[in-house]
Design an enzyme around this catalytic site. Structure first.
Site, short mmCIF file in Angstrom:
data_model
loop_
_atom_site.label_atom_id
_atom_site.label_comp_id
_atom_site.label_asym_id
_atom_site.label_seq_id
_atom_site.Cartn_x
_atom_site.Cartn_y
_atom_site.Cartn_z
N LYS A 1 -1.03 -9.46 3.33
CA LYS A 1 -0.28 -8.93 4.48
C LYS A 1 -1.17 -7.96 5.23
O LYS A 1 -1.87 -7.16 4.61
CB LYS A 1 1.00 -8.24 3.99
CG LYS A 1 1.78 -7.51 5.07
CD LYS A 1 3.20 -7.22 4.65
CE LYS A 1 3.43 -5.99 3.83
NZ LYS A 1 3.01 -4.71 4.43
N GLU B 1 -1.27 -5.38 8.94
CA GLU B 1 -0.40 -4.70 9.90
C GLU B 1 -0.98 -4.73 11.30
O GLU B 1 -2.17 -4.42 11.48
CB GLU B 1 -0.23 -3.22 9.50
CG GLU B 1 0.41 -3.02 8.15
CD GLU B 1 0.64 -1.53 7.84
OE1 GLU B 1 0.37 -0.66 8.70
OE2 GLU B 1 1.10 -1.26 6.72
N ASP C 1 0.84 -1.21 0.00
CA ASP C 1 0.00 0.00 0.00
C ASP C 1 0.88 1.25 0.00
O ASP C 1 0.36 2.37 -0.08
CB ASP C 1 -1.02 -0.01 1.15
CG ASP C 1 -0.38 -0.07 2.52
OD1 ASP C 1 0.86 -0.15 2.61
OD2 ASP C 1 -1.14 -0.03 3.52
N SER C 2 2.20 1.07 0.01
CA SER C 2 3.12 2.19 -0.24
C SER C 2 2.83 2.81 -1.61
O SER C 2 3.29 3.92 -1.89
CB SER C 2 4.58 1.71 -0.19
OG SER C 2 4.77 0.58 -1.02
N GLU D 1 9.37 -4.09 10.48
CA GLU D 1 9.81 -2.81 9.90
C GLU D 1 10.36 -1.90 11.00
O GLU D 1 9.69 -1.69 12.04
CB GLU D 1 8.63 -2.13 9.18
CG GLU D 1 9.01 -0.76 8.63
CD GLU D 1 8.03 -0.20 7.60
OE1 GLU D 1 7.07 -0.90 7.20
OE2 GLU D 1 8.25 0.96 7.19
N ASP E 1 -1.03 -6.18 0.09
CA ASP E 1 -1.42 -5.54 1.35
C ASP E 1 -2.92 -5.36 1.48
O ASP E 1 -3.57 -4.85 0.54
CB ASP E 1 -0.81 -4.13 1.43
CG ASP E 1 0.55 -4.11 2.08
OD1 ASP E 1 0.89 -5.08 2.78
OD2 ASP E 1 1.27 -3.11 1.89
#
Ligand code: KIV
Length: 267
Positions: free
Chosen positions: A111, A113, A44-45, A180, A83
């Protein structure tokens, strides 16, 4: 050789590192797979490097499904991880509906978070045949809780908490962990403590794998100062394929990340 989760586990057991890079479109996905990068992350960057947003929060599930499909069409042999964006997995039911969309678009795993609170969703996804990577440490979707993009897990109490939450997610069925921006010693300890492969970014050289945002490793920074863990692999190479190959080789032989790219407990 096609990369599978089974293969990544074998690589961990054999002490072989692997490389991961973000990909958002067909052309770069093809280059990365051709360079032998084992895992493509549709991160999602993309909100920041493709859409020009100031964080990942505005990215939608529709955006993620679109870019996952673009990557999947051009992929040959890499594992595609996508993501789940902000606010699309706040409970188990929503996590399953969202993950199903990304799997239908071509992802091989999703993925998400967070920490131990994700355990019921991880279990639910696995029960429904969807492999999961748990992204821990600095989780950019929570940037406003952290008050900025800051190193996480410094100090023994915070480190023990992260280790314990990692164990909880592994017990729930997580297939991969991604750490991270955590001190290198903590990342090394978590990598040793769990059987599943651990991917690091800003987490030092001792994780089983590394990931970088593609734009960072090509030095495309739109005038922003790169984070400490970033290395420009295009320098000295004669093209992007060469840069991707140089990155993968440096991850595998352990020469990236070096001391200058790591966070310690203090600074
Ligand atoms: O979205 C992304 O690119 C990521 C990496 C920074 C790990 O999650």
């Amino acid at each position: 050789m096609t990369t599978t989760l089974h293969r990544l586990r074998q690589m961990k057991q054999q002490g072989q590192r692997f490389a991961c890079i973000t990909a958002y479109d067909a052309s770069f996905a093809w280059l990365a797979a051709t360079a032998g990068i084992e895992v493509l992350l549709v991160g999602d960057s993309l909100g920041m490097v493709v859409q020009g947003q100031s964080s990942t929060l505005p990215v939608t599930l529709t955006d993620m499904a679109y870019h996952t499909a673009c990557v999947a069409r051009a992929n040959s042999s890499s594992l595609i991880m996508a993501d789940l964006p902000f606010m699309t997995y706040s409970d188990e039911r929503q996590a399953l509906d969202s993950a199903a969309q990304l799997m239908r678009a071509g992802a091989h795993l999703v993925k998400l978070e967070g920490g131990a609170w994700l355990a019921p969703s991880v279990e639910h996804l696995r029960r429904n045949g969807i492999p999961v990577c748990a992204h821990m440490g600095l989780t950019p979707q929570s940037v406003h809780v952290f008050g900025g993009y800051r190193v996480q897990g410094r100090g023994s109490e915070a480190g023990q908490r992260l280790l314990s939450e990692a164990r909880t997610l592994v017990a729930a069925g997580a297939d991969l962990l991604l750490l991270e921006c955590v001190p290198r010693d903590l990342a090394a300890m978590i990598t040793q403590a769990v059987e599943i492969p651990v991917i690091g970014i800003g987490a030092g050289p001792d994780t089983d794998a590394q990931v970088l945002v593609m734009h960072d490793l090509l030095g495309i920074d739109r005038g922003h100062k790169p984070a400490r863990f970033v290395k420009n692999f295009l320098h000295g190479e004669d093209g992007i394929l060469g840069a991707f190959r140089a990155y993968a080789a440096a991850v595998r032989d352990g020469s990236y990340p070096s001391d200058e790219h790591c966070f310690s407990q203090n600074a």
